[in-house]
Scaffold this motif. Structure first.
Motif, PDB file in Angstrom:
ATOM      1  N   ALA A   1       0.832  -1.214   0.000  1.00  0.00           N
ATOM      2  CA  ALA A   1       0.000   0.000   0.000  1.00  0.00           C
ATOM      3  C   ALA A   1       0.863   1.258   0.000  1.00  0.00           C
ATOM      4  N   LEU A   2       1.929   1.266   0.795  1.00  0.00           N
ATOM      5  CA  LEU A   2       2.822   2.420   0.847  1.00  0.00           C
ATOM      6  C   LEU A   2       3.452   2.671  -0.518  1.00  0.00           C
ATOM      7  N   ASN A   3       3.899   1.628  -1.170  1.00  0.00           N
ATOM      8  CA  ASN A   3       4.542   1.804  -2.467  1.00  0.00           C
ATOM      9  C   ASN A   3       3.546   2.260  -3.542  1.00  0.00           C
TER      10      ASN A   3
ATOM     11  N   GLN B   1      13.547  -1.472   4.635  1.00  0.00           N
ATOM     12  CA  GLN B   1      14.695  -1.476   3.726  1.00  0.00           C
ATOM     13  C   GLN B   1      14.209  -1.162   2.314  1.00  0.00           C
ATOM     14  N   PRO B   2      15.067  -0.538   1.510  1.00  0.00           N
ATOM     15  CA  PRO B   2      14.683  -0.257   0.117  1.00  0.00           C
ATOM     16  C   PRO B   2      14.642  -1.542  -0.695  1.00  0.00           C
ATOM     17  N   VAL B   3      13.787  -1.572  -1.711  1.00  0.00           N
ATOM     18  CA  VAL B   3      13.694  -2.732  -2.599  1.00  0.00           C
ATOM     19  C   VAL B   3      13.748  -2.258  -4.039  1.00  0.00           C
ATOM     20  N   SER B   4      14.293  -3.088  -4.905  1.00  0.00           N
ATOM     21  CA  SER B   4      14.391  -2.721  -6.319  1.00  0.00           C
ATOM     22  C   SER B   4      13.326  -3.396  -7.156  1.00  0.00           C
ATOM     23  N   ASN B   5      12.904  -4.612  -6.785  1.00  0.00           N
ATOM     24  CA  ASN B   5      11.892  -5.325  -7.547  1.00  0.00           C
ATOM     25  C   ASN B   5      10.500  -4.887  -7.112  1.00  0.00           C
ATOM     26  N   ALA B   6       9.674  -4.570  -8.077  1.00  0.00           N
ATOM     27  CA  ALA B   6       8.320  -4.104  -7.800  1.00  0.00           C
ATOM     28  C   ALA B   6       7.330  -5.250  -7.952  1.00  0.00           C
ATOM     29  N   SER B   7       6.205  -5.134  -7.250  1.00  0.00           N
ATOM     30  CA  SER B   7       5.119  -6.090  -7.436  1.00  0.00           C
ATOM     31  C   SER B   7       4.492  -5.875  -8.813  1.00  0.00           C
ATOM     32  N   SER B   8       3.622  -6.786  -9.213  1.00  0.00           N
ATOM     33  CA  SER B   8       2.992  -6.652 -10.528  1.00  0.00           C
ATOM     34  C   SER B   8       2.161  -5.372 -10.618  1.00  0.00           C
ATOM     35  N   GLU B   9       1.454  -5.021  -9.541  1.00  0.00           N
ATOM     36  CA  GLU B   9       0.659  -3.791  -9.546  1.00  0.00           C
ATOM     37  C   GLU B   9       1.554  -2.557  -9.640  1.00  0.00           C
ATOM     38  N   GLU B  10       2.644  -2.565  -8.881  1.00  0.00           N
ATOM     39  CA  GLU B  10       3.566  -1.432  -8.915  1.00  0.00           C
ATOM     40  C   GLU B  10       4.220  -1.295 -10.287  1.00  0.00           C
TER      41      GLU B  10
ATOM     42  N   ALA C   1      10.096  -5.329 -22.393  1.00  0.00           N
ATOM     43  CA  ALA C   1       8.680  -5.711 -22.414  1.00  0.00           C
ATOM     44  C   ALA C   1       7.994  -5.286 -21.123  1.00  0.00           C
ATOM     45  N   PHE C   2       6.843  -4.649 -21.274  1.00  0.00           N
ATOM     46  CA  PHE C   2       6.091  -4.229 -20.096  1.00  0.00           C
ATOM     47  C   PHE C   2       5.747  -5.412 -19.194  1.00  0.00           C
ATOM     48  N   ALA C   3       5.470  -6.554 -19.774  1.00  0.00           N
ATOM     49  CA  ALA C   3       4.991  -7.705 -19.011  1.00  0.00           C
ATOM     50  C   ALA C   3       6.060  -8.311 -18.115  1.00  0.00           C
ATOM     51  N   THR C   4       7.339  -8.109 -18.423  1.00  0.00           N
ATOM     52  CA  THR C   4       8.388  -8.798 -17.665  1.00  0.00           C
ATOM     53  C   THR C   4       9.457  -7.883 -17.085  1.00  0.00           C
ATOM     54  N   SER C   5       9.629  -6.707 -17.610  1.00  0.00           N
ATOM     55  CA  SER C   5      10.745  -5.853 -17.181  1.00  0.00           C
ATOM     56  C   SER C   5      10.488  -5.237 -15.814  1.00  0.00           C
ATOM     57  N   GLN C   6      11.530  -5.169 -15.005  1.00  0.00           N
ATOM     58  CA  GLN C   6      11.460  -4.481 -13.720  1.00  0.00           C
ATOM     59  C   GLN C   6      11.743  -2.994 -13.937  1.00  0.00           C
ATOM     60  N   PRO C   7      11.218  -2.118 -13.067  1.00  0.00           N
ATOM     61  CA  PRO C   7      11.370  -0.670 -13.258  1.00  0.00           C
ATOM     62  C   PRO C   7      12.801  -0.184 -13.486  1.00  0.00           C
ATOM     63  N   PRO C   8      13.799  -0.671 -12.737  1.00  0.00           N
ATOM     64  CA  PRO C   8      15.158  -0.166 -12.994  1.00  0.00           C
ATOM     65  C   PRO C   8      15.657  -0.508 -14.397  1.00  0.00           C
TER      66      PRO C   8
ATOM     67  N   PRO D   1       9.017  10.765 -15.993  1.00  0.00           N
ATOM     68  CA  PRO D   1       8.359  10.593 -14.693  1.00  0.00           C
ATOM     69  C   PRO D   1       9.372  10.447 -13.565  1.00  0.00           C
ATOM     70  N   VAL D   2       9.010  10.984 -12.398  1.00  0.00           N
ATOM     71  CA  VAL D   2       9.832  10.821 -11.201  1.00  0.00           C
ATOM     72  C   VAL D   2       9.349   9.568 -10.490  1.00  0.00           C
ATOM     73  N   LEU D   3      10.215   8.594 -10.378  1.00  0.00           N
ATOM     74  CA  LEU D   3       9.829   7.308  -9.810  1.00  0.00           C
ATOM     75  C   LEU D   3      10.310   7.200  -8.367  1.00  0.00           C
ATOM     76  N   PRO D   4       9.482   6.681  -7.481  1.00  0.00           N
ATOM     77  CA  PRO D   4       9.842   6.625  -6.058  1.00  0.00           C
ATOM     78  C   PRO D   4      10.813   5.498  -5.744  1.00  0.00           C
ATOM     79  N   GLN D   5      11.411   5.590  -4.561  1.00  0.00           N
ATOM     80  CA  GLN D   5      12.198   4.489  -4.023  1.00  0.00           C
ATOM     81  C   GLN D   5      11.260   3.608  -3.205  1.00  0.00           C
ATOM     82  N   PHE D   6      11.029   2.399  -3.684  1.00  0.00           N
ATOM     83  CA  PHE D   6      10.155   1.494  -2.960  1.00  0.00           C
ATOM     84  C   PHE D   6      10.839   0.971  -1.702  1.00  0.00           C
TER      85      PHE D   6
END
Length: 554
Positions: free
Chosen positions: A322-324, A434-443, A498-505, A540-545
Motif C-alpha cells: 500500500a505504501l509503495n 529497507q529499500p527494494v528494487s523489484n516491484a510487485s505486478s501492480e507497482e 517488455a512491459f509484461a516482464t521488465s522491472q522498473p530499474p 516521470p519521477v519514480l519513487p524508491q520502494f
C-alpha cells in the motif's frame, strides 16, 4: 479512495414541499414502483391542496432533471423539485433499462443487476428540510419482492421520513441471511463468487465485531455487471443502511485463486465501513479519508491475514504494498491536505501506513489492537454526538508518543513531505524498513503506465488516452493528433523492454540509454510493428520502494 444497487427495477422519486414543516404535520405518501418490464421506476404523489411543489433534498453527483421524466406532463421536473402542471397528482419516471456511466466516488441513483433486479438509492426521494416530509412506499411488481433496510417482502416497504439512506431493490434476487446481515444477490453472479461472499461476510463480520461490537449493517447488495472485456473490476459503496458489492467485467466468470483472494479483500474493505461509517459518521474533510478509506484498507489487511491464518509478516507485506502504491499516486506538488488535489482525489493507499503507525503508537505491544481500540472508542464517542464528523487525528490516543504524532502530521500536511516523513514515522514507531528494487505486478503496471503517459504526452501534443491490457497499453481510438503512435494498437514494450516482464530499474535504464544517444526510444506493438517516439522532456519521477521487515516496539 477517496473516496457510493441492484435489483429489478423501481426507482421513483420522492419529493418535497415548499412550506415549513409543522411538528405534528403528517407525511405525504409517495408510491415508488417498477414497471412490469423492469425498464422504468415510477414515482407518484398526490400533493395537499395548500402545497405548490414538492421540494427535494440535494442529491450529489447526478441531476434529477436528467434522470426523471413526467411522460403524462403532470409535473415539471427540476433538480430540486416537482411542480404540478394542473392537478394535484404528479407522476415521474426514471429509465433504469441500463446502468448509467459512473461518476467517480459518487453513489449511483440506481443499479441494474445482470438478472434484471434494480436497486434504487432512497436518498433520491428525500424531502428538503423546508418541505413537508415524505413517507416512501416501495411497491414490488406482482410475484416479486422489494428488499432493503434489513427487510425482504412481497408487500410495500415503507420508509418513514427520518429513515437513513440506503438502496432498495426490486425483483427476484437470491436472499441469504448470515450473521445478522441480509445478503441480496444477483442471480447472474457465478456460483463460486456467491459462495465465497456468502462465507466471507459472516467470518469477516465476526472478526471485526470481536473488536468493535455488533454489526449494525442491515443489507448487502451483491450484483454483477458483465461487459465485453475480460476485466475483473469491482465497485463498492457504503450508505448508512446498505453496502453494495459490484463485480464488473466477464473475467469473474471462471474462478482462480487470485480472483478469490481479490474478492475476499474487496469484501473485507467494504464490510469495515459497517463500523467506521455507522450512525451517520463521516469524514470531516478530504484529508480525513486517510482514516475512512485508509482505515478500511488496513482493516482488510488484518482481516484477510486472520482468515488465511497468516502471521504479522502478512501485515507488513500488505502495508508495504500500500505504501509503495501511495508513493506512485502522490501528487507532484503540495501536500495530502491541500485543496488542489480536488474532492475525493486523496490516494486511499496513503492512509494505510498512517493507520499502522497510529495502531503502534496507541499500543506499542499490539499494533492491531491499538488500531481497533481507537476505532471502537471513536465510534462510541460519535454514537450520540451531534457532530458525527471525524478526522484521522481523532484515532490518536492520549498515550501516543508526541514525536510520532508530529511526524505523521508532517507527512500529511507539509509540502512534499509524505514520502520521507512516513518512513521516519514508521521508524520511530519501531518498524524496520529497507529499500527494494523489484516491484510487485501492480507497482510495475503503475510505473509502466507513467512511462507510457510521458511518451504519449510528448507524441500527442499533451494528450493522453490509453487502456491498460495484460501485455501493455491499448492506444485509444480515435487518438488526438499524434506524430507516430497508431490508434487501436497495443504498445507492448519501450526501448526493447517488455512491459509484461521488465522491472522498473531495467526499463528506466533502457529508456535513458536510448534517449541519451538519439533523443528517441523505440516502441513495439503486439502485431510486430514498431514506432520511434521522441523522448519526453520531463520523464516521470519514480519513487524508491521500501518494504517493512520487522517490528520491535520502542
Amino acid at each position: 479512495m477517496n473516496k457510493r444497487i441492484w435489483l429489478l427495477s423501481v426507482t421513483a422519486i420522492f419529493l418535497l414541499i415548499a412550506k415549513p414543516v409543522l411538528a405534528d404535520a403528517p407525511c405525504v405518501d409517495a408510491d415508488i414502483r417498477i414497471t412490469p418490464d423492469h425498464k422504468a421506476v415510477l414515482f407518484k404523489v398526490n400533493l395537499p391542496n395548500d402545497v405548490r411543489a414538492l421540494r427535494l433534498a440535494d442529491f450529489d453527483g447526478y441531476r434529477r432533471s436528467q434522470l426523471w421524466l413526467s411522460e403524462d406532463d403532470s409535473a415539471t421536473v427540476t433538480d430540486a423539485a416537482l411542480t404540478p402542471t394542473h392537478a394535484r397528482s404528479m407522476q415521474a419516471s426514471m429509465n433504469v433499462s441500463e446502468n448509467l456511466d459512473r461518476i467517480d466516488r459518487v453513489y449511483p441513483p440506481f443499479l441494474r443487476f445482470s438478472d434484471g433486479t434494480v436497486a434504487v438509492d432512497s436518498a433520491l426521494y428525500r424531502a428538503n428540510s423546508d418541505s413537508p416530509s415524505l413517507c416512501a412506499h416501495f411497491i414490488p411488481a406482482p410475484g416479486e419482492e422489494v428488499a432493503g433496510f434489513g427487510t425482504v417482502t412481497t408487500k410495500a416497504l415503507t420508509l418513514p421520513p427520518q429513515a437513513s439512506s440506503g438502496y432498495v431493490a426490486f425483483g427476484t434476487p437470491r436472499i441469504d441471511r448470515r450473521f445478522g446481515v441480509t445478503i441480496v444477490s444477483d442471480r447472474g453472479i457465478p456460483a463460486w463468487a456467491l459462495d465465497q461472499v456468502a462465507r466471507a461476510i459472516p467470518h469477516i463480520a465476526h472478526f471485526y465485531s470481536n473488536y468493535l461490537g455488533p454489526i449494525t449493517l442491515p443489507t448487502v447488495f451483491f450484483y454483477s455487471q458483465p461487459s465485453d472485456s475480460a476485466d475483473t473490476d469491482y465497485h463498492g459503496e457504503r450508505l448508512p443502511e446498505s453496502i453494495t458489492l459490484g463485480l464488473i467485467g466477464n473475467g469473474w466468470r471462471q474462478p482462480d485463486t487470485q480472483k478469490a483472494d481479490k474478492l475476499i479483500a474487496f469484501v473485507a474493505h467494504e464490510v469495515f465501513h459497517a463500523w467506521n461509517a455507522a450512525n451517520g459518521m463521516h469524514p470531516a474533510d478530504d484529508e480525513s479519508n486517510l482514516a475512512v478509506e485508509g482505515g478500511a484498507e488496513f482493516a482488510k489487511i488484518l482481516a484477510t491475514a486472520e482468515q488465511q491464518k497468516q502471521n504479522q509478516s502478512a501485515w507488513w507485506a500488505g502495508v508495504s504494498d500500500a505504501l509503495n502504491r501511495c508513493l506512485l499516486e502522490l501528487p507532484t506538488r503540495g501536500s495530502l491536505s491541500d485543496g488542489h488535489l480536488g474532492h475525493g482525489m486523496l490516494p486511499y493507499d496513503c492512509g494505510v501506513p498512517v493507520m499502522l503507525v497510529i495502531g503502534a503508537a496507541n499500543d506499542p505491544q499490539r499494533p492491531g489492537e491499538g488500531f481497533f481500540l481507537a476505532w471502537k472508542q471513536l465510534i462510541q464517542r460519535k454514537r450520540d454526538a451531534t457532530d458525527r464528523s471525524y478526522r484521522w487525528t481523532d484515532l490518536v490516543m492520549s498515550s501516543a508518543d508526541p514525536k510520532i504524532v508530529q511526524t505523521l502530521e508532517a507527512a500529511v500536511r507539509q509540502d512534499q513531505a509524505y514520502s520521507t516523513a512516513i518512513v521516519r514515522a514508521l521508524n520511530l514507531a519501531g518498524f524496520k524498513l529497507q529499500p527494494v528494487s523489484n516491484a510487485s505486478s501492480e507497482e510495475r503496471e503503475a510505473i509502466n503506465g507513467k512511462w507510457m503517459a510521458a511518451f504519449m504526452a510528448q507524441d500527442c501534443h499533451g494528450r493522453i488516452s490509453f487502456w491498460k491490457k495484460p501485455n501493455g497499453f491499448l492506444l485509444d481510438h480515435p487518438l488526438p493528433s499524434c506524430s507516430n503512435l497508431s490508434a487501436g494498437k497495443i504498445v507492448v514494450s519501450l526501448a526493447g523492454e517488455a512491459f509484461a516482464t521488465s522491472q522498473p530499474p531495467q526499463l528506466a535504464s533502457a529508456i535513458y540509454s536510448q534517449c541519451a544517444t538519439g533523443h528517441e526510444a523505440s516502441a513495439a506493438y503486439d502485431d510486430g510493428s514498431s514506432a520511434s517516439l521522441a523522448c519526453p522532456v520531463t520523464p516521470p519521477v519514480l519513487p524508491q520502494f521500501v518494504e517493512i521487515l520487522a517490528y520491535k516496539h520502542p
